[in-house]
Design an enzyme around this catalytic site. Sequence first.
Site, PDB file in Angstrom:
ATOM      1  N   ASN A  45       0.843  -1.190   0.000  1.00  0.00           N
ATOM      2  CA  ASN A  45       0.000   0.000   0.000  1.00  0.00           C
ATOM      3  C   ASN A  45       0.880   1.243   0.000  1.00  0.00           C
ATOM      4  O   ASN A  45       2.109   1.140   0.007  1.00  0.00           O
ATOM      5  CB  ASN A  45      -0.989  -0.018   1.172  1.00  0.00           C
ATOM      6  CG  ASN A  45      -0.283  -0.078   2.514  1.00  0.00           C
ATOM      7  OD1 ASN A  45       0.506   0.795   2.852  1.00  0.00           O
ATOM      8  ND2 ASN A  45      -0.557  -1.127   3.291  1.00  0.00           N
ATOM      9  N   LYS A 101       9.561 -16.639 -10.052  1.00  0.00           N
ATOM     10  CA  LYS A 101       8.823 -15.550 -10.668  1.00  0.00           C
ATOM     11  C   LYS A 101       7.729 -16.098 -11.587  1.00  0.00           C
ATOM     12  O   LYS A 101       7.984 -16.941 -12.449  1.00  0.00           O
ATOM     13  CB  LYS A 101       9.775 -14.662 -11.469  1.00  0.00           C
ATOM     14  CG  LYS A 101       9.079 -13.504 -12.168  1.00  0.00           C
ATOM     15  CD  LYS A 101      10.068 -12.692 -12.999  1.00  0.00           C
ATOM     16  CE  LYS A 101       9.340 -11.594 -13.772  1.00  0.00           C
ATOM     17  NZ  LYS A 101      10.265 -10.836 -14.637  1.00  0.00           N
ATOM     18  N   ILE A 137      -4.374  -5.240  16.367  1.00  0.00           N
ATOM     19  CA  ILE A 137      -4.937  -4.512  17.501  1.00  0.00           C
ATOM     20  C   ILE A 137      -6.058  -5.309  18.175  1.00  0.00           C
ATOM     21  O   ILE A 137      -6.254  -5.224  19.385  1.00  0.00           O
ATOM     22  CB  ILE A 137      -5.393  -3.103  17.078  1.00  0.00           C
ATOM     23  CG1 ILE A 137      -5.339  -2.145  18.282  1.00  0.00           C
ATOM     24  CG2 ILE A 137      -6.763  -3.105  16.417  1.00  0.00           C
ATOM     25  CD1 ILE A 137      -5.317  -0.683  17.913  1.00  0.00           C
ATOM     26  N   LYS A 195     -13.626  -3.076  18.136  1.00  0.00           N
ATOM     27  CA  LYS A 195     -12.330  -3.615  18.530  1.00  0.00           C
ATOM     28  C   LYS A 195     -11.971  -3.309  19.985  1.00  0.00           C
ATOM     29  O   LYS A 195     -10.907  -3.733  20.451  1.00  0.00           O
ATOM     30  CB  LYS A 195     -11.244  -3.093  17.592  1.00  0.00           C
ATOM     31  CG  LYS A 195     -11.429  -3.582  16.151  1.00  0.00           C
ATOM     32  CD  LYS A 195     -10.200  -3.376  15.319  1.00  0.00           C
ATOM     33  CE  LYS A 195     -10.365  -3.997  13.935  1.00  0.00           C
ATOM     34  NZ  LYS A 195      -9.141  -3.906  13.123  1.00  0.00           N
TER      35      LYS A 195
END
Length: 403
Positions: free
Chosen positions: A209, A288, A308, A341
């Site tokens: 990302n 690959k 978390i 959470k």
Amino acid sequence: MTLRQRRILIGVTGGIAAYKICELVRRLRDLDAEVRVVMTEGATHFVTPTTFQALSGQPVRVSLWDEAGEAAMGHIELAKWAERILVAPASADTIARLAHGFANDLLSTVVLATAAPVYVAPAMNQQMWANLAVQANVGTLRTRGVQVLGPADGDQACGDIGSGRMLEPHELRDILVASFGGQRLRGRRVVVSAGPTYEDIDPVRFIGNRSSGRMGFAVAAAARDAGADVTLVAGPVALPTPQGVRRVDVRSAREMHDAVLAAANGADIYVGAAAVGDYRPAGAAAHKLKKTDGEPLRLELTENPDIIAALAASPTHPFLVGFAAETRDVEAYAREKLARKGLDMIAANDVGGGRGFEVADNALHLFWADGDVALPSAPKTALAHQLMAHVADRYLATHGPRP
């Protein structure tokens, strides 16, 4: 907030941003700080010493050869007097001289002679800031414990647009304030995760990302300034380790999961600023992968462990601060994540339209069970200090000072 009886020395160098330091001195004096100003000869071409003398209420020093000031080794007296030294604006020339240990004017001599924390706020043309020589000098200062504040992105006096703008006076003020209030977490252990995670597809390709790690690294530095013992678990980023911070490098989400859980054992606070990949390839190819003559390549993805959530499941977990990077319905998603959470606080930011990732500035909205506060757009260095101030407020409200 107050800076009553705190002693701050401002070193003003030659640059158009020098005019902004007038406001900074006024803002610091409004908080009852004692402020003294040392100017380079170049700075006097932009603002007169008389202006700073009127704003600070103290004589302004310019020359190392001031007979009255140096009769009693005035540069040593200034170096000992200061509790903080901020060089702002810090020109490319001044940064170079500080990096190489020159002592050929009053400001550089005072910086060499002080034991106080030193901060520099660069201000220069965007091309100058990007120059490899400038970046090498900045890197040298960082390795020696000098804290580099900014620069920010935006319009410049020369007409260019880019990185090189000095942080605004209120941002510099807030960082100085936080540095004094910064011992509120002394004796506490803080773990910060930062950066992206990479999930290998084959030996060449990966899923990742756009996280640069800047926010998490700034949070780690702010936690250190707050007096905490800090461990930084970092994904694959090319950022220097903040001085005085313990760093653990990882690559994948599972590696980060294991490293965070190990570091958080017995920790007081965890700040999950990393952009952890939610999924990984079910199996990475040993070699690959080759093109398939126009046939689609399908990857089977499996979910990564939730770091978390794993911490929250422990009955003795640290104070948990999560991040929520969203592109829509930011508040709704953040509040839902906070509750689902079992977090103590969540920092939400809108990353749509090029915001949040791969930029120097950010904005956060903090939420906790019975309150919230918006932190407007600011350089990540300044924003991190504001975030940690609120974390300290919430943590100490529920846990109290250490016995």
